[in-house]
Design a protein around this motif. Sequence first.
Motif, PDB file in Angstrom:
ATOM      1  N   GLY A 151       0.803  -1.216   0.000  1.00 19.62           N
ATOM      2  CA  GLY A 151       0.000   0.000   0.000  1.00 19.62           C
ATOM      3  C   GLY A 151       0.838   1.269   0.000  1.00 19.62           C
ATOM      4  O   GLY A 151       0.392   2.309   0.499  1.00 19.62           O
ATOM      5  N   LEU A 152       2.038   1.200  -0.574  1.00 21.62           N
ATOM      6  CA  LEU A 152       2.954   2.332  -0.569  1.00 21.62           C
ATOM      7  C   LEU A 152       3.325   2.728  -1.989  1.00 21.62           C
ATOM      8  O   LEU A 152       3.413   1.876  -2.874  1.00 21.62           O
ATOM      9  N   PRO A 153       3.563   4.018  -2.238  1.00 17.88           N
ATOM     10  CA  PRO A 153       4.114   4.412  -3.532  1.00 17.88           C
ATOM     11  C   PRO A 153       5.571   3.969  -3.619  1.00 17.88           C
ATOM     12  O   PRO A 153       6.260   3.867  -2.605  1.00 17.88           O
ATOM     13  N   ALA A 154       6.029   3.689  -4.805  1.00 16.11           N
ATOM     14  CA  ALA A 154       7.417   3.270  -4.987  1.00 16.11           C
ATOM     15  C   ALA A 154       8.323   4.490  -5.104  1.00 16.11           C
ATOM     16  O   ALA A 154       8.037   5.417  -5.856  1.00 16.11           O
ATOM     17  N   TYR A 155       9.404   4.475  -4.338  1.00 16.65           N
ATOM     18  CA  TYR A 155      10.440   5.502  -4.417  1.00 16.65           C
ATOM     19  C   TYR A 155      11.780   4.824  -4.676  1.00 16.65           C
ATOM     20  O   TYR A 155      12.048   3.728  -4.174  1.00 16.65           O
ATOM     21  N   VAL A 156      12.626   5.499  -5.433  1.00 18.46           N
ATOM     22  CA  VAL A 156      13.999   5.057  -5.630  1.00 18.46           C
ATOM     23  C   VAL A 156      14.917   6.180  -5.153  1.00 18.46           C
ATOM     24  O   VAL A 156      14.782   7.326  -5.591  1.00 18.46           O
ATOM     25  N   GLN A 157      15.827   5.863  -4.244  1.00 20.77           N
ATOM     26  CA  GLN A 157      16.782   6.840  -3.742  1.00 20.77           C
ATOM     27  C   GLN A 157      18.058   6.751  -4.582  1.00 20.77           C
ATOM     28  O   GLN A 157      18.646   5.677  -4.720  1.00 20.77           O
ATOM     29  N   THR A 158      18.479   7.867  -5.145  1.00 22.71           N
ATOM     30  CA  THR A 158      19.677   7.896  -5.962  1.00 22.71           C
ATOM     31  C   THR A 158      20.628   8.966  -5.433  1.00 22.71           C
ATOM     32  O   THR A 158      20.273   9.757  -4.565  1.00 22.71           O
ATOM     33  N   ALA A 159      21.834   8.992  -5.995  1.00 23.02           N
ATOM     34  CA  ALA A 159      22.828   9.980  -5.569  1.00 23.02           C
ATOM     35  C   ALA A 159      23.587  10.495  -6.778  1.00 23.02           C
ATOM     36  O   ALA A 159      23.724   9.799  -7.794  1.00 23.02           O
ATOM     37  N   THR A 160      24.084  11.730  -6.680  1.00 24.34           N
ATOM     38  CA  THR A 160      24.884  12.329  -7.731  1.00 24.34           C
ATOM     39  C   THR A 160      26.038  13.103  -7.097  1.00 24.34           C
ATOM     40  O   THR A 160      25.991  13.478  -5.927  1.00 24.34           O
ATOM     41  N   GLY A 161      27.077  13.324  -7.902  1.00 27.72           N
ATOM     42  CA  GLY A 161      28.117  14.250  -7.474  1.00 27.72           C
ATOM     43  C   GLY A 161      29.358  13.654  -6.862  1.00 27.72           C
ATOM     44  O   GLY A 161      30.238  14.388  -6.414  1.00 27.72           O
ATOM     45  N   ALA A 162      29.477  12.333  -6.814  1.00 30.92           N
ATOM     46  CA  ALA A 162      30.683  11.704  -6.272  1.00 30.92           C
ATOM     47  C   ALA A 162      31.023  10.491  -7.125  1.00 30.92           C
ATOM     48  O   ALA A 162      30.192  10.011  -7.905  1.00 30.92           O
ATOM     49  N   HIS A 327      15.129  11.516  -4.173  1.00 35.65           N
ATOM     50  CA  HIS A 327      14.110  10.469  -4.133  1.00 35.65           C
ATOM     51  C   HIS A 327      13.195  10.638  -5.339  1.00 35.65           C
ATOM     52  O   HIS A 327      12.576  11.691  -5.518  1.00 35.65           O
ATOM     53  N   TYR A 328      13.134   9.595  -6.155  1.00 34.60           N
ATOM     54  CA  TYR A 328      12.274   9.576  -7.330  1.00 34.60           C
ATOM     55  C   TYR A 328      11.018   8.771  -7.031  1.00 34.60           C
ATOM     56  O   TYR A 328      11.094   7.641  -6.557  1.00 34.60           O
ATOM     57  N   ARG A 329       9.869   9.381  -7.318  1.00 37.27           N
ATOM     58  CA  ARG A 329       8.576   8.738  -7.073  1.00 37.27           C
ATOM     59  C   ARG A 329       8.034   8.164  -8.382  1.00 37.27           C
ATOM     60  O   ARG A 329       8.147   8.773  -9.440  1.00 37.27           O
ATOM     61  N   GLU A 330       7.427   7.002  -8.281  1.00 32.53           N
ATOM     62  CA  GLU A 330       6.869   6.346  -9.464  1.00 32.53           C
ATOM     63  C   GLU A 330       5.820   7.226 -10.128  1.00 32.53           C
ATOM     64  O   GLU A 330       5.123   8.003  -9.466  1.00 32.53           O
ATOM     65  N   PRO A 331       5.674   7.140 -11.444  1.00 31.31           N
ATOM     66  CA  PRO A 331       4.673   7.947 -12.152  1.00 31.31           C
ATOM     67  C   PRO A 331       3.260   7.613 -11.702  1.00 31.31           C
ATOM     68  O   PRO A 331       2.966   6.479 -11.329  1.00 31.31           O
ATOM     69  N   GLY A 332       2.407   8.626 -11.734  1.00 36.31           N
ATOM     70  CA  GLY A 332       0.989   8.396 -11.488  1.00 36.31           C
ATOM     71  C   GLY A 332       0.583   8.269 -10.045  1.00 36.31           C
ATOM     72  O   GLY A 332      -0.533   7.842  -9.753  1.00 36.31           O
ATOM     73  N   THR A 333       1.457   8.635  -9.104  1.00 32.13           N
ATOM     74  CA  THR A 333       1.113   8.589  -7.682  1.00 32.13           C
ATOM     75  C   THR A 333       1.298   9.968  -7.080  1.00 32.13           C
ATOM     76  O   THR A 333       2.175  10.723  -7.499  1.00 32.13           O
ATOM     77  N   PRO A 334       0.475  10.326  -6.083  1.00 31.23           N
ATOM     78  CA  PRO A 334       0.596  11.662  -5.490  1.00 31.23           C
ATOM     79  C   PRO A 334       1.868  11.794  -4.675  1.00 31.23           C
ATOM     80  O   PRO A 334       2.388  10.822  -4.121  1.00 31.23           O
TER      81      PRO A 334
END
Length: 346
Positions: A151-162, A327-334
């Motif tokens: 019952g959760l939206p999908a998030y992907v945690q990413t990093a940049t700059g190193a 944090h990137y949230r899946e398309p189509g979710t609030p």
Amino acid sequence: MEFSAAGRLEVRITTADVGKRVSVRRLSEAGVAGDKFTDTVGVLTSWTDGVLLITRKSGESVRVAESALVAGKVVPAAPARRRGPAASYEELARVAARAWPPVEGEWLGAWRLRAAGGFTRRANSVLPLGDPGLPLDEALTAVRRWYGERGLPAYVQTATGAEGTQELLCAELERRGWVREVTAEVWTGPLAPVADLAEGTGVVLSREADESWLARYQRKGVSDVALRVLGAGPSVWFATVPGADATGAPAAIGRCVVDGRWASFAAVEVDPAQRRRGLATAVMAALARRALDEGASAAWLQVETDNAGARALYAGMGFALHHAYHHYREPGTPGRTGDPLPVRSL
């Protein structure tokens, strides 16, 4: 920029350099006042249909028309930081994950799927630490299914700059419509100077977040799941500066997790009426001394990109930027609001 033997600027990058760090110069947009040229440095994350996509250290994506290129070259990875503790991105990512652990987790190849009933994005997002073992679209389908079952939206945690961060994955997620919802930064610094900043008198340390501590915590109505996340980690300490008002809420609080050589600082919050009296510094100094006693020597924390006050304070303590995370949230979710990710209230 690169010059030819005749002294002219040259474009010395091709589509084969996707994934490498580059520096490009392009003609400025027509009608834009100022310099004739614009320079951009970052990871070349794609080059298709005559357009280059370059991801800067901050995570910002810049589109450059191939026809506007004046010069370009591959450049070395960003130089190692000259002060503070040396650390790879992967080391910090794993330490940070242990400092804010989920209630439930599962591996998809080298991607860690994490869930904690929706309490904070960190504990409810995928931490990609390598290859998921599936083509990206299949991996993202599996991720969405796993979070959907909870019952959760999908998030992907990413990093940049190193070195070793995930600019290419960021670009692929954006190409598929995933929404970058949060950007913050991880800063690192030596621990001993923090301990020397204040005596820390009046700061009470505890192994548990009691009702008083929670009364100051910015996230109200904390659930049992949230308490499990807050109290979990290799060696967790909570700091409280008792308050003097009728509400009983502390004047300041903080949380520290000691993990080997690392000490993390989070949830450093001060009563707005008590700010600029050194309470945040006192809390961090008291926690730092306890972490030193347990053998830690380095520190890290997370700070929002627009929190100028916090950034100035931490720079004065000897902290410096290591990398940005998103944090990137899946398309189509609030989207979500009110997630207390970094240290923020001083």
